[in-house]
Design a protein around this motif. Structure first.
Motif, mmCIF file in Angstrom:
data_model
loop_
_atom_site.group_PDB
_atom_site.id
_atom_site.type_symbol
_atom_site.label_atom_id
_atom_site.label_comp_id
_atom_site.label_asym_id
_atom_site.label_seq_id
_atom_site.Cartn_x
_atom_site.Cartn_y
_atom_site.Cartn_z
ATOM 1 N N VAL A 127 0.840 -1.203 0.000
ATOM 2 C CA VAL A 127 0.000 0.000 0.000
ATOM 3 C C VAL A 127 0.871 1.249 0.000
ATOM 4 C CG1 VAL A 127 -1.746 1.314 1.269
ATOM 5 C CG2 VAL A 127 -1.857 -1.191 1.229
ATOM 6 N N SER A 128 0.513 2.208 -0.828
ATOM 7 C CA SER A 128 1.154 3.525 -0.800
ATOM 8 C C SER A 128 0.088 4.588 -0.563
ATOM 9 C CB SER A 128 1.862 3.822 -2.126
ATOM 10 O OG SER A 128 2.993 3.002 -2.292
ATOM 11 N N HIS A 129 0.379 5.510 0.353
ATOM 12 C CA HIS A 129 -0.518 6.639 0.616
ATOM 13 C C HIS A 129 0.023 7.856 -0.123
ATOM 14 C CE1 HIS A 129 -1.246 4.552 4.756
ATOM 15 N NE2 HIS A 129 -1.894 3.945 3.767
ATOM 16 N N THR A 130 -0.792 8.474 -0.938
ATOM 17 C CA THR A 130 -0.351 9.675 -1.646
ATOM 18 C C THR A 130 -0.919 10.945 -1.015
ATOM 19 O OG1 THR A 130 -2.142 9.254 -3.227
ATOM 20 C CG2 THR A 130 0.045 8.561 -3.862
ATOM 21 N N VAL A 131 -1.966 10.801 -0.216
ATOM 22 C CA VAL A 131 -2.570 11.922 0.510
ATOM 23 C C VAL A 131 -2.882 11.440 1.926
ATOM 24 C CG1 VAL A 131 -4.575 13.454 0.662
ATOM 25 C CG2 VAL A 131 -3.578 12.964 -1.567
ATOM 26 N N THR A 132 -2.546 12.223 2.933
ATOM 27 C CA THR A 132 -2.819 11.818 4.318
ATOM 28 C C THR A 132 -3.855 12.713 4.998
ATOM 29 O OG1 THR A 132 -0.938 13.144 5.098
ATOM 30 C CG2 THR A 132 -0.543 10.805 4.635
ATOM 31 N N GLU A 133 -4.234 13.817 4.335
ATOM 32 C CA GLU A 133 -5.281 14.680 4.855
ATOM 33 C C GLU A 133 -5.981 15.357 3.690
ATOM 34 O OE1 GLU A 133 -3.454 17.626 7.387
ATOM 35 O OE2 GLU A 133 -2.921 18.891 5.683
ATOM 36 N N VAL A 134 -7.208 15.798 3.925
ATOM 37 C CA VAL A 134 -7.982 16.466 2.881
ATOM 38 C C VAL A 134 -8.586 17.744 3.433
ATOM 39 C CG1 VAL A 134 -8.538 14.416 1.533
ATOM 40 C CG2 VAL A 134 -9.994 15.024 3.465
ATOM 41 N N GLU A 135 -8.798 18.711 2.548
ATOM 42 C CA GLU A 135 -9.464 19.954 2.943
ATOM 43 C C GLU A 135 -10.956 19.800 2.680
ATOM 44 O OE1 GLU A 135 -8.901 24.786 2.504
ATOM 45 O OE2 GLU A 135 -8.204 23.478 0.898
ATOM 46 N N VAL A 136 -11.762 20.076 3.698
ATOM 47 C CA VAL A 136 -13.205 19.903 3.577
ATOM 48 C C VAL A 136 -13.914 21.234 3.742
ATOM 49 C CG1 VAL A 136 -13.076 17.552 4.498
ATOM 50 C CG2 VAL A 136 -13.560 19.438 6.062
ATOM 51 N N SER A 137 -15.108 21.307 3.189
ATOM 52 C CA SER A 137 -16.010 22.434 3.381
ATOM 53 C C SER A 137 -17.256 21.885 4.059
ATOM 54 C CB SER A 137 -16.369 23.074 2.039
ATOM 55 O OG SER A 137 -17.333 24.106 2.205
ATOM 56 N N VAL A 138 -17.607 22.450 5.215
ATOM 57 C CA VAL A 138 -18.646 21.825 6.026
ATOM 58 C C VAL A 138 -19.158 22.818 7.075
ATOM 59 C CG1 VAL A 138 -16.950 20.937 7.679
ATOM 60 C CG2 VAL A 138 -19.119 19.754 7.423
ATOM 61 N N LEU A 139 -20.380 22.612 7.529
ATOM 62 C CA LEU A 139 -20.881 23.397 8.655
ATOM 63 C C LEU A 139 -20.137 22.974 9.927
ATOM 64 C CD1 LEU A 139 -24.726 23.322 7.923
ATOM 65 C CD2 LEU A 139 -23.216 25.318 7.779
#
Length: 203
Positions: A127-139
């Motif tokens: 397994v390779s991780h290319t992203v470890t966090e994401v930017e979200v838009s949320v209340l």
């Protein structure tokens, strides 16, 4: 359980020199609060309290309560400036959270079922991780502490994209809003397996 409350005091002595004195003489971290319909506020925080809070991964994706000399501010961590060598926080930016208004925040990804996935367990992939966090838009009330990435059915050669993630209710991914369906993880043939196949072909 982490207490997402920080005590702060108003900072009137501004500038780089003042910030250095705060850090050196009082073990305080200079910071600023901005956003909402209020003016920005310059504050300072106890370095040890901030450091303890940041030990929790959830502090980066959780609405914090800043107690500024008796006045409460609901905020998110927007940015941290760290010492390049020692890693401690030199300055912090907080953005105000306003009820009913969406916020953007970075949320960590938790990868589950890696070892039991088809690609790893049955096909001996890695397994390779290319992203470890994401930017979200949320209340604010729907802000998740993390988002799970289930790899159980992923095979060797498959790529998991942002569009494949199961998002909690009310959560949107900023990259997808802008049309960028980024790769999150993949399972590839292990190097040992590739080397073995190449040796067999050579023979």
């Amino acid at each position: 359980m982490t207490d997402f409350t920080l005590n702060a005091q108003v900072r009137s002595d501004l500038g780089k020199g003042a910030s250095r004195r705060l850090r050196r003489n009082a073990n305080l971290v200079p910071a600023v609060i901005y956003g909402g319909d209020k003016e920005p506020r310059s504050i300072s925080l106890l370095a040890k309290e901030l450091s303890k809070l940041l030990e929790s991964e959830a502090s980066f994706s959780h609405v914090l309560n800043l107690n500024v000399e008796g006045q409460q501010e609901s905020v998110l961590i927007k940015a941290l400036q760290r010492h390049p060598a020692k890693g401690f926080v030199l300055h912090a930016d907080f953005v105000r959270v306003v009820a009913g208004q969406k916020v953007t925040a970075h949320v960590p990804l938790h990868f589950i079922n890696e070892e039991s996935s088809v690609g790893v367990k049955q096909q001996a992939g890695e397994v390779s991780h290319t992203v470890t966090e994401v930017e979200v838009s949320v209340l604010p009330q729907d802000l998740p502490e993390f988002i799970e990435v289930d790899l159980s059915n992923v095979e060797v050669g498959q790529i998991v994209h942002l569009s494949d993630l199961k998002l909690p209710k009310g959560v949107e991914l900023v990259s997808l809003i802008h049309g960028n369906d980024l790769a999150v993880a993949n399972i590839h043939a292990s190097r040992v397996q590739n080397d073995t196949e190449e040796e067999g072909a050579a023979e």
